[in-house]
Scaffold this active site. Structure first.
Site, PDB file in Angstrom:
ATOM      1  NE  ARG A 148       9.517 -10.042 -40.906  1.00 38.04           N
ATOM      2  CZ  ARG A 148       8.206 -10.154 -40.951  1.00 38.04           C
ATOM      3  NH1 ARG A 148       7.511 -10.352 -39.829  1.00 38.04           N
ATOM      4  NH2 ARG A 148       7.564 -10.065 -42.090  1.00 38.04           N
ATOM      5  CB  ILE A 154       0.323  13.987 -15.278  1.00 35.49           C
ATOM      6  CG1 ILE A 154      -1.176  13.993 -14.887  1.00 35.49           C
ATOM      7  CG2 ILE A 154       1.037  15.229 -14.770  1.00 35.49           C
ATOM      8  CD1 ILE A 154      -1.992  15.153 -15.405  1.00 35.49           C
ATOM      9  CG  MET A 155       3.330  14.940 -20.786  1.00 38.25           C
ATOM     10  SD  MET A 155       3.446  13.257 -21.427  1.00 38.25           S
ATOM     11  CE  MET A 155       2.056  13.208 -22.521  1.00 38.25           C
ATOM     12  N   GLY A 156       5.849  13.129 -17.482  1.00 38.29           N
ATOM     13  CA  GLY A 156       6.900  13.014 -16.468  1.00 38.29           C
ATOM     14  C   GLY A 156       6.529  12.035 -15.364  1.00 38.29           C
ATOM     15  CG  PHE A 157       3.940  12.022 -13.001  1.00 37.14           C
ATOM     16  CD1 PHE A 157       4.285  11.869 -11.663  1.00 37.14           C
ATOM     17  CD2 PHE A 157       3.888  13.296 -13.547  1.00 37.14           C
ATOM     18  CE1 PHE A 157       4.563  12.979 -10.883  1.00 37.14           C
ATOM     19  CE2 PHE A 157       4.166  14.405 -12.772  1.00 37.14           C
ATOM     20  CZ  PHE A 157       4.509  14.255 -11.443  1.00 37.14           C
ATOM     21  CG  HIS A 188      16.457   3.347 -18.674  1.00 37.24           C
ATOM     22  ND1 HIS A 188      15.092   3.396 -18.673  1.00 37.24           N
ATOM     23  CD2 HIS A 188      16.814   3.151 -17.394  1.00 37.24           C
ATOM     24  CE1 HIS A 188      14.645   3.256 -17.435  1.00 37.24           C
ATOM     25  NE2 HIS A 188      15.677   3.098 -16.641  1.00 37.24           N
ATOM     26  CG  ASP A 195      11.917  12.546 -19.302  1.00 33.18           C
ATOM     27  OD1 ASP A 195      13.124  12.842 -19.372  1.00 33.18           O
ATOM     28  OD2 ASP A 195      11.367  11.738 -20.070  1.00 33.18           O
ATOM     29  CG  HIS A 223      11.330   7.434 -25.269  1.00 35.80           C
ATOM     30  ND1 HIS A 223      11.915   7.166 -24.068  1.00 35.80           N
ATOM     31  CD2 HIS A 223      12.108   6.787 -26.204  1.00 35.80           C
ATOM     32  CE1 HIS A 223      12.988   6.394 -24.259  1.00 35.80           C
ATOM     33  NE2 HIS A 223      13.127   6.165 -25.555  1.00 35.80           N
ATOM     34  CG  HIS A 248       9.491   3.806 -16.370  1.00 32.71           C
ATOM     35  ND1 HIS A 248       9.958   2.545 -16.649  1.00 32.71           N
ATOM     36  CD2 HIS A 248      10.318   4.675 -16.998  1.00 32.71           C
ATOM     37  CE1 HIS A 248      11.037   2.654 -17.410  1.00 32.71           C
ATOM     38  NE2 HIS A 248      11.276   3.930 -17.645  1.00 32.71           N
ATOM     39  NE  ARG A 296      19.497   6.620 -22.718  1.00 26.84           N
ATOM     40  CZ  ARG A 296      18.249   6.367 -22.300  1.00 26.84           C
ATOM     41  NH1 ARG A 296      17.389   5.820 -23.126  1.00 26.84           N
ATOM     42  NH2 ARG A 296      17.884   6.647 -21.051  1.00 26.84           N
ATOM     43  NE  ARG A 334      16.057   6.684 -15.256  1.00 26.24           N
ATOM     44  CZ  ARG A 334      15.506   6.596 -16.446  1.00 26.24           C
ATOM     45  NH1 ARG A 334      16.269   6.618 -17.526  1.00 26.24           N
ATOM     46  NH2 ARG A 334      14.200   6.468 -16.604  1.00 26.24           N
TER      47      ARG A 334
HETATM   48  N1  ACO Z   1      -0.508  10.197 -16.035  1.00 24.68           N
HETATM   49  C1  ACO Z   1      -1.733   9.691 -15.745  1.00 24.68           C
HETATM   50  N2  ACO Z   1      -2.015   8.385 -15.798  1.00 24.68           N
HETATM   51  C2  ACO Z   1      -1.012   7.549 -16.166  1.00 24.68           C
HETATM   52  C3  ACO Z   1       0.265   8.017 -16.469  1.00 24.68           C
HETATM   53  C4  ACO Z   1       0.489   9.391 -16.401  1.00 24.68           C
HETATM   54  N3  ACO Z   1       1.683   9.891 -16.708  1.00 24.68           N
HETATM   55  N4  ACO Z   1       1.045   6.961 -16.807  1.00 24.68           N
HETATM   56  C5  ACO Z   1       0.277   5.874 -16.697  1.00 24.68           C
HETATM   57  N5  ACO Z   1      -0.973   6.231 -16.331  1.00 24.68           N
HETATM   58  C6  ACO Z   1      -2.110   5.339 -16.120  1.00 24.68           C
HETATM   59  C7  ACO Z   1      -2.629   4.836 -17.447  1.00 24.68           C
HETATM   60  O1  ACO Z   1      -3.586   5.716 -17.982  1.00 24.68           O
HETATM   61  C8  ACO Z   1      -3.212   3.513 -17.041  1.00 24.68           C
HETATM   62  O2  ACO Z   1      -4.431   3.750 -16.410  1.00 24.68           O
HETATM   63  P1  ACO Z   1      -5.659   2.734 -16.604  1.00 24.68           P
HETATM   64  O3  ACO Z   1      -5.166   1.413 -16.106  1.00 24.68           O
HETATM   65  O4  ACO Z   1      -6.739   3.354 -15.793  1.00 24.68           O
HETATM   66  O5  ACO Z   1      -5.919   2.726 -18.082  1.00 24.68           O
HETATM   67  C9  ACO Z   1      -2.254   3.012 -15.971  1.00 24.68           C
HETATM   68  O6  ACO Z   1      -1.641   4.182 -15.436  1.00 24.68           O
HETATM   69  C10 ACO Z   1      -1.186   2.075 -16.491  1.00 24.68           C
HETATM   70  O7  ACO Z   1      -0.412   2.766 -17.439  1.00 24.68           O
HETATM   71  P2  ACO Z   1       0.008   2.160 -18.850  1.00 24.68           P
HETATM   72  O8  ACO Z   1      -0.549   3.038 -19.922  1.00 24.68           O
HETATM   73  O9  ACO Z   1      -0.305   0.711 -18.920  1.00 24.68           O
HETATM   74  O10 ACO Z   1       1.546   2.291 -18.780  1.00 24.68           O
HETATM   75  P3  ACO Z   1       2.534   2.043 -19.989  1.00 24.68           P
HETATM   76  O11 ACO Z   1       3.550   1.111 -19.484  1.00 24.68           O
HETATM   77  O12 ACO Z   1       1.844   1.654 -21.241  1.00 24.68           O
HETATM   78  O13 ACO Z   1       3.102   3.502 -20.243  1.00 24.68           O
HETATM   79  C11 ACO Z   1       4.348   5.457 -20.129  1.00 24.68           C
HETATM   80  C12 ACO Z   1       4.278   3.982 -19.717  1.00 24.68           C
HETATM   81  C13 ACO Z   1       4.223   5.564 -21.654  1.00 24.68           C
HETATM   82  C14 ACO Z   1       5.688   6.028 -19.708  1.00 24.68           C
HETATM   83  C15 ACO Z   1       3.176   6.201 -19.459  1.00 24.68           C
HETATM   84  O14 ACO Z   1       3.319   6.113 -18.055  1.00 24.68           O
HETATM   85  C16 ACO Z   1       3.098   7.645 -19.900  1.00 24.68           C
HETATM   86  O15 ACO Z   1       2.515   7.936 -20.948  1.00 24.68           O
HETATM   87  N6  ACO Z   1       3.686   8.594 -19.119  1.00 24.68           N
HETATM   88  C17 ACO Z   1       3.702   9.987 -19.485  1.00 24.68           C
HETATM   89  C18 ACO Z   1       4.823  10.268 -20.479  1.00 24.68           C
HETATM   90  C19 ACO Z   1       6.185  10.192 -19.819  1.00 24.68           C
HETATM   91  O16 ACO Z   1       6.423  10.729 -18.767  1.00 24.68           O
HETATM   92  N7  ACO Z   1       7.125   9.539 -20.545  1.00 24.68           N
HETATM   93  C20 ACO Z   1       8.518   9.429 -20.079  1.00 24.68           C
HETATM   94  C21 ACO Z   1       8.848   8.014 -19.689  1.00 24.68           C
HETATM   95  S1  ACO Z   1      10.493   7.899 -19.048  1.00 24.68           S
HETATM   96  C22 ACO Z   1      11.475   8.062 -20.387  1.00 24.68           C
HETATM   97  O17 ACO Z   1      11.144   7.759 -21.485  1.00 24.68           O
HETATM   98  C23 ACO Z   1      12.820   8.629 -20.158  1.00 24.68           C
END
Ligand code: ACO
Length: 374
Positions: free
Chosen positions: A355, A255-258, A186, A311, A221, A260, A336, A269
């Site tokens: 760096r 909320i985990m799994g949501f 990825h 996820d 992640h 990106h 991976r 995927r």
């Molecule tokens: N649940 C609720 N709100 C969310 C979520 C979520 N899963 N993801 C993003 N948001 C919200 C943020 O709180 C933010 O809200 P705001 O603008 O009101 O502050 C907005 O959506 C934008 O999100 P960012 O934090 O800017 O997104 P970022 O690019 O930094 O984060 C990430 C991406 C880390 C994946 C995030 O969506 C997240 O924490 N998700 C949950 C963990 C997860 O599922 N990780 C797996 C990713 S896929 C992988 O690694 C294989």
């Protein structure tokens, strides 16, 4: 300095941090070396996919057979690795176990030198031993005897055979193979970038892979596949899941799994894998859990307009396959490694030390005072 400050983006969001020919994340797809994920998910085995990532081209029949037999050759775990596995305390998280035991296994790597064949050989060795480590740990924790690998099985079937001690169903083999293909690579995600940073110091392949494991472990992640099924499993009904998720989303809880960092129209995927959620739920006679799955997803979409990532369905799919929760993120690693290694090879063979600069926000320059005067 002024130029660095202008380029600053928290979390490197939107920054192009290097060039790669391994894969590209598109808004309407994902492509490994020019092949779309839809195409690979439909047709390819994980072994073909890993070969593609490591060597740049899909293998011929004879190249694939040779790669498979090389994997089989490396599968039996060194007794010292097994000894370490037996000594690690039972409550240790699976990703920590994998980090330690891959490091241990690295000491028995048969490859020498740093030419392309040696680098691919090292990646092949790591790919071969990791599923065996995960299966052995799973059985040790369950107090069950370990299962020797059976040469000739597919990569997915081999893991399931060693984990459960019996040949897998065609459906389980197919789905595990699919998750391996989807998880394989990825682009410059956090763990891959971390691997490239390690490699850019001219450190070794295993140090890069262990860096990847440590980075993937986090719930933002790869650790999200374990967290997402924990969330689903805490509810008894779709109505309960809906109400609780409404409250959590309203309170700003992640909320985990949501979500990106790169995909804003959804993770392809996740859509590919989701097709298996309902058939598996029916097969397991557990449609209630499928309804809970949809209830959470619907709330996150309706309230936040945030899509699921891979996820989310993966957590439920692995649960339906009867896998213990602690192996979900390690299975992500099992796949991976192919992407991490492909990036490590690419970085190593065309290296420039990674760096970057930082923006300093600490105190102004100030005089040192001896300890007695503070
Ligand atoms: N649940 C609720 N709100 C969310 C979520 C979520 N899963 N993801 C993003 N948001 C919200 C943020 O709180 C933010 O809200 P705001 O603008 O009101 O502050 C907005 O959506 C934008 O999100 P960012 O934090 O800017 O997104 P970022 O690019 O930094 O984060 C990430 C991406 C880390 C994946 C995030 O969506 C997240 O924490 N998700 C949950 C963990 C997860 O599922 N990780 C797996 C990713 S896929 C992988 O690694 C294989």
């Amino acid at each position: 300095m002024a130029e660095s400050a202008e380029l600053y983006r928290p979390g490197l969001e939107g920054i192009v941090a290097g060039e790669t020919s391994v894969s590209t994340v598109l808004q309407d797809s994902l492509a490994y070396r020019g092949y779309t994920i839809e195409d690979l998910a439909e047709h390819a085995s994980f072994e073909e996919t890993a070969y593609l990532l490591l060597r740049g081209e899909l293998p011929s029949a004879s190249q694939l057979a040779a790669f498979r037999s090389e994997l089989d050759r490396h599968r039996p775990l060194n007794p010292h690795v097994l000894e370490v596995l037996r000594r690690i305390p039972a409550e240790t998280p699976g990703m920590d176990v994998l980090r330690t035991t891959l490091s241990m296994a690295a000491h028995f790597d048969p490859y020498r030198g740093n030419d392309l064949d040696a680098l691919v050989g090292r990646a092949t060795y790591a790919l071969a031993v990791v599923p065996g480590i995960i299966a052995a740990r799973m059985r040790l924790l369950a107090g069950q005897p370990l299962i020797e690998p059976k040469p000739g099985l597919s990569h997915a079937a081999q893991f399931l055979y060693q984990a459960f001690g019996q040949m897998p169903t065609a459906m389980n083999e197919k789905i595990l193979n699919l998750t391996f293909v989807l998880y394989a690579e990825h682009e410059f995600n956090a763990s891959t970038f971390a691997c490239r940073v390690t490699t850019s110091t001219l450190s070794d392949m295993y140090s890069a892979l262990v860096t990847g494991i440590g980075t993937l472990k986090g719930p933002l992640h790869g650790g999200a596949n374990e967290e997402s099924i924990k969330a689903i499993n805490q509810y008894k009904s779709a109505a309960e899941a809906q109400a609780a998720t409404e409250t959590q989303v309203g309170g700003g809880k992640l909320i985990m799994g949501f979500g990106h960092r790169v995909y804003k129209n959804g993770d392809h995927r996740a859509r590919i894998l989701e097709k298996y959620v309902e058939p598996l739920g029916r097969e397991r006679n557990d449609m209630n859990r499928v309804e809970i799955y949809h209830a959470i997803k619907n709330v996150v979409w309706e309230r936040k307009k945030i899509h699921m990532n891979v996820d989310y369905p993966c957590g439920l799919v692995y649960f339906f396959m009867g896998l213990p929760l602690d192996v979900y993120t390690p299975l992500f690693v099992a796949s991976r490694i192919s992407g991490w290694a492909a990036h490590a090879i690419e970085q190593f063979t065309n290296n420039r030390l990674i760096r970057p600069r930082s923006r300093y926000v600490g105190p102004e320059i100030r005089p040192y005072r001896p300890v007695g005067e503070r």
